[in-house]
Design a protein around this motif. Structure first.
Motif, mmCIF file in Angstrom:
data_model
loop_
_atom_site.group_PDB
_atom_site.id
_atom_site.type_symbol
_atom_site.label_atom_id
_atom_site.label_comp_id
_atom_site.label_asym_id
_atom_site.label_seq_id
_atom_site.Cartn_x
_atom_site.Cartn_y
_atom_site.Cartn_z
ATOM 1 N N ARG A 132 0.824 -1.213 0.000
ATOM 2 C CA ARG A 132 0.000 0.000 0.000
ATOM 3 C C ARG A 132 0.857 1.261 0.000
ATOM 4 O O ARG A 132 0.545 2.247 -0.668
ATOM 5 C CB ARG A 132 -0.939 -0.007 1.214
ATOM 6 N N ARG A 133 1.946 1.249 0.748
ATOM 7 C CA ARG A 133 2.824 2.417 0.778
ATOM 8 C C ARG A 133 3.488 2.652 -0.579
ATOM 9 O O ARG A 133 3.615 3.788 -1.031
ATOM 10 C CB ARG A 133 3.912 2.242 1.841
ATOM 11 N N ARG A 136 1.121 4.105 -2.911
ATOM 12 C CA ARG A 136 0.679 5.434 -2.480
ATOM 13 C C ARG A 136 1.591 6.527 -3.018
ATOM 14 O O ARG A 136 1.108 7.596 -3.409
ATOM 15 C CB ARG A 136 0.655 5.485 -0.941
ATOM 16 N N TYR A 196 8.569 4.211 6.225
ATOM 17 C CA TYR A 196 7.673 3.118 5.839
ATOM 18 C C TYR A 196 8.315 1.760 6.100
ATOM 19 O O TYR A 196 7.644 0.811 6.518
ATOM 20 C CB TYR A 196 7.306 3.219 4.360
ATOM 21 N N TYR A 367 -0.762 15.415 -1.826
ATOM 22 C CA TYR A 367 0.469 14.801 -2.329
ATOM 23 C C TYR A 367 0.787 15.310 -3.729
ATOM 24 O O TYR A 367 1.935 15.612 -4.060
ATOM 25 C CB TYR A 367 0.323 13.280 -2.325
ATOM 26 N N TYR A 412 -4.843 13.069 -9.316
ATOM 27 C CA TYR A 412 -5.476 12.347 -8.211
ATOM 28 C C TYR A 412 -6.515 11.367 -8.738
ATOM 29 O O TYR A 412 -6.553 10.194 -8.324
ATOM 30 C CB TYR A 412 -6.124 13.331 -7.234
ATOM 31 N N GLU A 416 -3.706 8.555 -8.678
ATOM 32 C CA GLU A 416 -3.657 8.198 -7.263
ATOM 33 C C GLU A 416 -4.784 7.256 -6.852
ATOM 34 O O GLU A 416 -4.533 6.199 -6.255
ATOM 35 C CB GLU A 416 -3.701 9.466 -6.408
ATOM 36 N N ARG A 417 -6.022 7.622 -7.144
ATOM 37 C CA ARG A 417 -7.127 6.776 -6.697
ATOM 38 C C ARG A 417 -7.102 5.394 -7.333
ATOM 39 O O ARG A 417 -7.287 4.387 -6.625
ATOM 40 C CB ARG A 417 -8.466 7.479 -6.967
ATOM 41 N N GLN A 420 -4.451 3.433 -5.541
ATOM 42 C CA GLN A 420 -4.854 3.061 -4.184
ATOM 43 C C GLN A 420 -5.813 1.883 -4.198
ATOM 44 O O GLN A 420 -5.726 0.982 -3.346
ATOM 45 C CB GLN A 420 -5.493 4.265 -3.494
ATOM 46 N N PRO A 530 -4.246 1.918 6.930
ATOM 47 C CA PRO A 530 -4.255 3.018 5.971
ATOM 48 C C PRO A 530 -3.521 4.221 6.523
ATOM 49 O O PRO A 530 -3.238 4.301 7.704
ATOM 50 C CB PRO A 530 -5.752 3.324 5.821
ATOM 51 N N ASP A 531 -3.226 5.147 5.652
ATOM 52 C CA ASP A 531 -2.594 6.375 6.124
ATOM 53 C C ASP A 531 -3.611 7.483 6.249
ATOM 54 O O ASP A 531 -3.273 8.621 6.464
ATOM 55 C CB ASP A 531 -1.474 6.817 5.178
ATOM 56 N N GLY A 538 -5.369 5.460 1.583
ATOM 57 C CA GLY A 538 -4.096 6.078 1.299
ATOM 58 C C GLY A 538 -3.919 7.432 0.962
ATOM 59 O O GLY A 538 -4.260 8.398 0.738
#
Length: 538
Positions: A132-133, A136, A196, A367, A412, A416-417, A420, A530-531, A538
């Motif tokens: 996941r990291r 991300r 991480y 981000y 994003y 990104e999405r 994720q 999750p973050d 994420g």
């Protein structure tokens, strides 16, 4: 905070502290001896979410945007506001505290949940966490890096393949000669990536032998305090090293442990109150969030005026300046985060502001803002004809802000999405594969035991009656990866008290019996780390 995917649980005083959505870590925990004495009472669950953290991300990203835009204009070097604009670099410290809190809290909550069940060993899902990291930060970073390299080649200063590898593998901050290539603000990602890698190992160390709740709380706080002290000591020892392999110490993770550990301290305390389903008393008082932010403003003022930090972004570090910088930057982030961590999240101006739609949106794309803004600044300065240190702050900031938000929003939704979502699926597959292995081994062994045997002679000893084998009840479900003091899963399967139940025409003896008992425990839903505590993860 977005209302998508939110379902409210039954609590009248403050629904936002117990709302659960698809990306929230939910860890069930019994109430210890009280639960054993009253089996009819439902187990207490830590279902806290933090709707203000997107707003905190937005603040951190805008602060970084302000410091880099202000330096290009007359604001930083030629006005009385210069010290305050230069200290907007404090946004990086806020990002580090946010990471420390959000990434460590699920581990701390798991430790306390296991402590409520009697203790044992907790094995964190490091593989899923790292998947996941990776998804991300890496895909978007590589995309922005490549596009920036094409658009502003003269500013990126990536001269050869070695430099390219250093940038793409998050190594550029570890030597001064590497630091000015690529996206210059990306040195903080070197520190984040190292963190991480470190977090699951730290969680494993404190979860090897989970003790009763209060003892576990003391262990968690001691571990976090040790991290702060060791980080400060390493930082103090490294100041002044400018040659050799230690010259890149400003990007070393231990130097920044003090900031991360402040966020981890908040995570431990938050998880402790979360398992009890309550807030600290001070956080429920009217104006508590405002008081916290006033304290943060005092720390910002001290950092800007009292510890000797220069306006220029590159300077010669001294013990007084650098340790003072970490101290007051950390305190600023600490007080800034407090209202978003504790207290009823729908009460007070500060908490409502952090959870507002605008702040939530800016936080969700923070981000992208962080990665794109320096490229946008360089393109605007080159194409507009504005001169360095001669342009006013307001017009440059407005143009850069609009352009950065537009690019960050686009990437994003397009990068990104989707990444994720892929990361969640891949992390789930990773965990399920590890779970299926013992199940498959048990099935093979049971299949061998179930094969027809050769007919026995008449004088053979009659077979003994088979012991009943029953399915575990709901109370027997264990925390994934958590093991009791004797090495068996916490809350292992047990048959009905009256001994009734279907009998199985397979004799299970020896080591396979224990294997069969453990692998028939129903698999729980995935426990994520999750973050963020919102639907998008994420």
């Amino acid at each position: 905070m977005s209302g998508l995917g939110i379902r409210q649980l039954a609590r009248s005083d403050d629904p936002t502290t117990i709302a659960v959505d698809g990306g929230t870590t939910v860890i069930g925990a019994t109430t210890g001896p009280a639960a054993a004495a009253e089996p009819s009472a439902p187990p207490r669950r830590d279902t806290t979410i933090f709707p203000g953290f997107d707003g905190l991300r937005a603040i951190a990203a805008v602060l970084v945007l302000v410091v880099h835009t202000g330096f290009m204009t007359t604001l930083t070097l030629q006005t009385k506001f210069g010290p305050y604009v230069a200290r907007a670099e404090i946004g990086v410290a806020v990002f580090f505290l946010i990471s420390g809190f959000l990434l460590y809290r699920p581990f701390a909550a798991r430790h306390f949940a296991l402590a409520d069940r009697g203790g044992g060993e907790d094995i964190p899902d490091a593989g899923g966490f790292w998947i996941r990291r990776f998804m991300r930060i890496v895909p978007l970073y590589w995309l922005v890096f490549v596009i920036s390299l094409v658009v502003i080649t003269d500013k990126m200063i990536v001269a050869n393949v070695a430099g390219l590898a250093e940038c793409l593998l998050f190594l550029q901050g570890y030597q001064p000669s590497w630091a000015l290539q690529g996206l210059t603000q990306a040195w903080t990602l070197d520190v984040e990536v190292a963190f991480y890698l470190f977090v699951p190992l730290f969680a494993w160390l404190l979860g090897r032998r989970v003790r009763p709740p209060r003892i576990q709380l003391l262990r968690e706080l001691t571990g976090v305090a040790a991290l702060y002290l060791v980080g400060t000591l390493v930082h103090w020892r490294m100041i002044g090293h400018e040659h050799g392999w230690t010259a890149g110490w400003p990007a070393w993770l231990p130097v920044w442990w003090d900031l991360f550990s402040l966020g981890m301290f908040l995570a431990v305390v938050s998880a402790w109150y979360g398992r009890q389903g309550r807030h600290p008393r001070w956080s429920t008082l009217p104006g508590s969030g405002t008081v916290c932010w006033l304290l943060a403003a005092v720390c910002y003022w001290i950092a800007s005026n009292k510890i000797g930090l220069p306006l220029w972004p590159i300077y010669q570090a001294t013990v007084r300046i650098d340790l003072g910088k970490h101290l007051f930057y950390g305190l600023f982030g600490f007080f800034l985060l407090l209202p978003a961590v504790f207290g009823p999240q729908r009460r007070g101006v500060v908490r409502r502001f952090l959870a507002s739609r605008v702040m939530t949106f800016l936080g969700s794309i923070s981000y992208g803002i962080y990665l794109w803004h320096q490229t946008v600044i360089d393109v605007v300065m080159e194409r507009s004809g504005w001169k360095l240190w001669q342009v006013s702050f307001a017009p440059l900031f407005c143009v850069v802000f609009v352009g950065t938000v537009a690019l960050a929003s686009l990437t994003y939704y397009l990068v990104e999405r989707p990444c994720q979502n892929l990361a969640r699926g891949w992390a789930r597959q990773w965990k399920n594969r590890a779970r299926r292995r013992p199940l498959a081994e048990a099935a093979v062994q049971l299949g061998r035991l179930a094969r027809p045997r050769a007919a026995e002679p008449d004088h053979a000893v009659p077979a003994q009656p088979l012991a009943p084998v029953t399915a575990p009840g709901p109370a027997d479900v264990d925390l994934p990866g958590a093991r009791g003091p004797a090495g068996s899963p916490v809350g292992g399967p047990a048959g009905p008290a009256d001994g009734t139940g279907p009998r199985v025409a397979v004799e299970v003896t020896g080591p396979s019996a224990g294997l069969f008992d453990q692998t028939t425990v129903p698999v729980l839903a995935e426990v994520d780390t999750p973050d963020r505590m919102t639907r998008d993860g994420g």
